[in-house]
Write a protein that holds these residues in place. Structure first.
Motif, mmCIF file in Angstrom:
data_model
loop_
_atom_site.group_PDB
_atom_site.id
_atom_site.type_symbol
_atom_site.label_atom_id
_atom_site.label_comp_id
_atom_site.label_asym_id
_atom_site.label_seq_id
_atom_site.Cartn_x
_atom_site.Cartn_y
_atom_site.Cartn_z
ATOM 1 N N ALA A 9 11.196 4.481 1.791
ATOM 2 C CA ALA A 9 12.282 5.447 1.934
ATOM 3 C C ALA A 9 13.639 4.777 1.782
ATOM 4 O O ALA A 9 14.576 5.356 1.215
ATOM 5 C CB ALA A 9 12.182 6.142 3.293
ATOM 6 N N ALA A 10 13.760 3.538 2.270
ATOM 7 C CA ALA A 10 15.032 2.816 2.179
ATOM 8 C C ALA A 10 15.407 2.525 0.736
ATOM 9 O O ALA A 10 16.590 2.424 0.398
ATOM 10 C CB ALA A 10 14.950 1.512 2.975
ATOM 11 N N HIS B 17 0.829 -1.204 0.000
ATOM 12 C CA HIS B 17 0.000 0.000 0.000
ATOM 13 C C HIS B 17 0.865 1.256 0.000
ATOM 14 O O HIS B 17 0.551 2.241 -0.691
ATOM 15 C CB HIS B 17 -0.937 -0.009 1.203
ATOM 16 C CG HIS B 17 -2.161 -0.848 1.004
ATOM 17 N ND1 HIS B 17 -3.260 -0.418 0.280
ATOM 18 C CD2 HIS B 17 -2.444 -2.107 1.425
ATOM 19 C CE1 HIS B 17 -4.177 -1.371 0.267
ATOM 20 N NE2 HIS B 17 -3.715 -2.406 0.954
ATOM 21 N N ALA B 18 1.957 1.240 0.756
ATOM 22 C CA ALA B 18 2.854 2.395 0.792
ATOM 23 C C ALA B 18 3.500 2.618 -0.577
ATOM 24 O O ALA B 18 3.624 3.756 -1.046
ATOM 25 C CB ALA B 18 3.916 2.196 1.864
ATOM 26 N N LEU B 19 3.906 1.542 -1.210
ATOM 27 C CA LEU B 19 4.495 1.636 -2.552
ATOM 28 C C LEU B 19 3.482 2.161 -3.557
ATOM 29 O O LEU B 19 3.803 3.008 -4.412
ATOM 30 C CB LEU B 19 4.990 0.257 -3.006
ATOM 31 C CG LEU B 19 6.258 -0.281 -2.360
ATOM 32 C CD1 LEU B 19 6.410 -1.772 -2.652
ATOM 33 C CD2 LEU B 19 7.499 0.477 -2.831
ATOM 34 N N TYR B 20 2.257 1.693 -3.470
ATOM 35 C CA TYR B 20 1.212 2.110 -4.396
ATOM 36 C C TYR B 20 0.937 3.609 -4.261
ATOM 37 O O TYR B 20 0.790 4.312 -5.278
ATOM 38 C CB TYR B 20 -0.058 1.302 -4.132
ATOM 39 C CG TYR B 20 -1.230 1.726 -4.974
ATOM 40 C CD1 TYR B 20 -1.263 1.473 -6.341
ATOM 41 C CD2 TYR B 20 -2.296 2.409 -4.396
ATOM 42 C CE1 TYR B 20 -2.340 1.877 -7.120
ATOM 43 C CE2 TYR B 20 -3.378 2.812 -5.162
ATOM 44 C CZ TYR B 20 -3.387 2.555 -6.526
ATOM 45 O OH TYR B 20 -4.452 2.964 -7.283
ATOM 46 N N ASN C 56 -5.832 -7.998 1.353
ATOM 47 C CA ASN C 56 -5.220 -6.812 1.954
ATOM 48 C C ASN C 56 -4.338 -6.052 0.968
ATOM 49 O O ASN C 56 -3.633 -5.122 1.354
ATOM 50 C CB ASN C 56 -4.381 -7.209 3.174
ATOM 51 C CG ASN C 56 -3.163 -8.035 2.811
ATOM 52 O OD1 ASN C 56 -3.226 -8.849 1.892
ATOM 53 N ND2 ASN C 56 -2.060 -7.842 3.510
ATOM 54 N N LEU C 57 -4.379 -6.430 -0.303
ATOM 55 C CA LEU C 57 -3.517 -5.808 -1.303
ATOM 56 C C LEU C 57 -4.299 -4.832 -2.181
ATOM 57 O O LEU C 57 -5.488 -5.035 -2.433
ATOM 58 C CB LEU C 57 -2.878 -6.873 -2.190
ATOM 59 C CG LEU C 57 -1.904 -7.840 -1.529
ATOM 60 C CD1 LEU C 57 -1.444 -8.891 -2.531
ATOM 61 C CD2 LEU C 57 -0.703 -7.084 -0.969
ATOM 62 N N PRO C 58 -3.638 -3.790 -2.691
ATOM 63 C CA PRO C 58 -4.295 -2.901 -3.666
ATOM 64 C C PRO C 58 -4.705 -3.696 -4.907
ATOM 65 O O PRO C 58 -4.021 -4.641 -5.308
ATOM 66 C CB PRO C 58 -3.193 -1.876 -3.997
ATOM 67 C CG PRO C 58 -2.246 -1.926 -2.858
ATOM 68 C CD PRO C 58 -2.273 -3.340 -2.361
ATOM 69 N N SER D 76 6.554 -0.603 17.088
ATOM 70 C CA SER D 76 6.612 0.058 15.784
ATOM 71 C C SER D 76 5.261 -0.022 15.086
ATOM 72 O O SER D 76 4.735 -1.111 14.863
ATOM 73 C CB SER D 76 7.660 -0.614 14.888
ATOM 74 O OG SER D 76 8.914 -0.671 15.520
ATOM 75 N N HIS D 77 4.723 1.127 14.713
ATOM 76 C CA HIS D 77 3.443 1.147 14.006
ATOM 77 C C HIS D 77 3.641 0.662 12.580
ATOM 78 O O HIS D 77 4.575 1.061 11.888
ATOM 79 C CB HIS D 77 2.861 2.555 14.018
ATOM 80 C CG HIS D 77 1.438 2.619 13.580
ATOM 81 N ND1 HIS D 77 1.073 2.594 12.245
ATOM 82 C CD2 HIS D 77 0.268 2.698 14.290
ATOM 83 C CE1 HIS D 77 -0.247 2.664 12.157
ATOM 84 N NE2 HIS D 77 -0.759 2.727 13.374
ATOM 85 N N ILE D 78 2.725 -0.166 12.115
ATOM 86 C CA ILE D 78 2.829 -0.801 10.814
ATOM 87 C C ILE D 78 3.007 0.197 9.674
ATOM 88 O O ILE D 78 3.825 0.007 8.770
ATOM 89 C CB ILE D 78 1.583 -1.701 10.553
ATOM 90 C CG1 ILE D 78 1.657 -2.409 9.206
ATOM 91 C CG2 ILE D 78 0.298 -0.916 10.677
ATOM 92 C CD1 ILE D 78 2.618 -3.538 9.162
ATOM 93 N N ASP D 79 2.264 1.298 9.703
ATOM 94 C CA ASP D 79 2.337 2.274 8.615
ATOM 95 C C ASP D 79 3.686 2.989 8.593
ATOM 96 O O ASP D 79 4.240 3.261 7.525
ATOM 97 C CB ASP D 79 1.211 3.297 8.734
ATOM 98 C CG ASP D 79 -0.160 2.689 8.463
ATOM 99 O OD1 ASP D 79 -0.204 1.600 7.859
ATOM 100 O OD2 ASP D 79 -1.169 3.294 8.867
ATOM 101 N N ASP D 80 4.225 3.291 9.774
ATOM 102 C CA ASP D 80 5.533 3.950 9.850
ATOM 103 C C ASP D 80 6.620 3.057 9.271
ATOM 104 O O ASP D 80 7.500 3.511 8.533
ATOM 105 C CB ASP D 80 5.870 4.300 11.302
ATOM 106 C CG ASP D 80 4.869 5.253 11.930
ATOM 107 O OD1 ASP D 80 4.210 5.998 11.172
ATOM 108 O OD2 ASP D 80 4.734 5.252 13.171
ATOM 109 N N VAL D 81 6.555 1.785 9.604
ATOM 110 C CA VAL D 81 7.560 0.826 9.120
ATOM 111 C C VAL D 81 7.417 0.608 7.617
ATOM 112 O O VAL D 81 8.406 0.533 6.887
ATOM 113 C CB VAL D 81 7.438 -0.518 9.875
ATOM 114 C CG1 VAL D 81 8.328 -1.585 9.251
ATOM 115 C CG2 VAL D 81 7.797 -0.317 11.349
#
Length: 332
Positions: A218-219, A18-21, A39-41, A207-212
């Motif tokens: 970002a990495a 989701h973050a990548l999308y 759970n995937l886009p 660690s919150h899932i969205d932050d990770v």
């Protein structure tokens, strides 16, 4: 970028997709035929296979520029502990081999775990810590420590790998073994866990899932090849978590503490029963071994270099209890 995500159907893997999308990347989800993909886009491309099968990995890598390897077997206990080595160590070896054989791959983002660094009894550790290997609380921890050594060696040999180490993952999205905080809130608010777990001597980094998930993206862009980054958060005990949950919901906190030796006994009995009925236990004795130690870490490096912004435990836990209430799984 064209990004292959292993373990895409998992709790963290789905969050990464989701973050990548949202960032506009093209995603190929590497999943097993039996995986649930809700759970995937919708726009995600799927590639079927298994990290223990190199041939399927090589086929999935074709045309991709980045691999995010988040696939892992995450359980505190399994009847057959060799499965941890097969998936968590053998899977990483196959991914490394796939990177070497695929000319289009520019970077490998490897999702490790705070367990790979080992306990931090009495201090806060950073990325310089290497697991001492003197003891392991769980077979999962052992497999991640072994895999970490393999990944670090690959980096030393020139593989373009960035190593990430999330803390205890939590947040809305999926009720799995990897989302232990949500599972404990279910037990707590439904009366099955009436007391505090231990006396607050444990320390974990939440660690919150969205932050990770966003830190993985970002990495890809900012992570320095060969470097290690802790994607941890607030260091707290489960006594702190239960008190905070009571404060957020306006409910009464537990009135007593359950000693760890009682939970350990229960864990052994649960494992015995699990071997009979074939269902994994909620609490096993390795879980209690983890709680006998501290796992506190600093994420300053990830903040400085990746722009990692971990939310507070109060903010994250407020989301979790609200999410569980919206699903009518808890009442307060």
């Amino acid at each position: 970028m064209k990004v292959l995500v292993t373990g895409a159907s998992g709790y963290l893997g789905g969050g990464i997709c989701h973050a990548l999308y949202r960032e506009g990347h093209s995603i190929r989800a590497f999943v097993r035929r039996s995986s649930v993909l809700d759970n995937l886009p919708n726009e995600v491309e799927t590639a079927y296979g298994d990290v223990t099968d190199l041939a399927s990995l090589l086929e999935a890598c074709n045309g991709c520029e980045v691999i995010i390897h988040s696939a892992a077997l995450v359980e505190p206990w399994l009847p057959n502990p060799s499965e941890f080595i097969t998936v968590n160590v053998g899977g990483l070896k196959n991914v490394i081999e796939a990177v070497k054989r695929t000319s289009s791959i520019q970077k490998l983002i490897y999702t490790s775990s705070f367990f790979a660094l080992g306990p931090t009894d009495g201090y806060i550790a950073d990325e310089r810590q290497i697991h001492p290997g003197k003891f392991y609380c769980t077979e999962y921890e052992k497999s991640k420590a072994v895999a970490d050594e393999i990944a670090r060696q690959a980096a030393a040999e020139g593989l373009p790998v960035v190593l990430l180490y999330p803390g205890v993952l939590y947040g809305p999205g999926k009720l799995t073994t990897g989302n232990i905080v949500a599972s404990m809130m279910l037990e707590r608010f439904n009366g099955r866990l009436p007391g505090y777990i231990g006396y607050g001597n444990d320390k974990l980094s939440f660690s919150h899932i969205d932050d990770v998930a966003y830190a993985h993206v970002a990495a890809m862009h900012k992570g320095r090849v060969g470097e290690r980054y802790l994607l941890t958060g607030e260091n707290a005990s489960f006594v702190d978590v239960f008190n905070l949950a009571a404060n957020l919901t306006g409910t009464t906190p537990p009135s007593f503490h359950i000693p760890l030796w009682v939970l350990e006994t229960y864990g052994w009995l649960s494992v015995f029963w699990a071997r009979i009925i074939g269902k994994l236990p909620f609490i096993s004795y390795p879980t209690v071994y983890v709680l006998k130690h501290q796992w506190a870490y600093s994420c300053e490096k990830a903040k400085a270099e990746l722009g990692y912004k971990p939310r507070t435990l109060r903010e994250g836990l407020a989301e979790v209890v609200s999410w569980l209430k919206s699903l009518d799984l808890i009442k307060y």
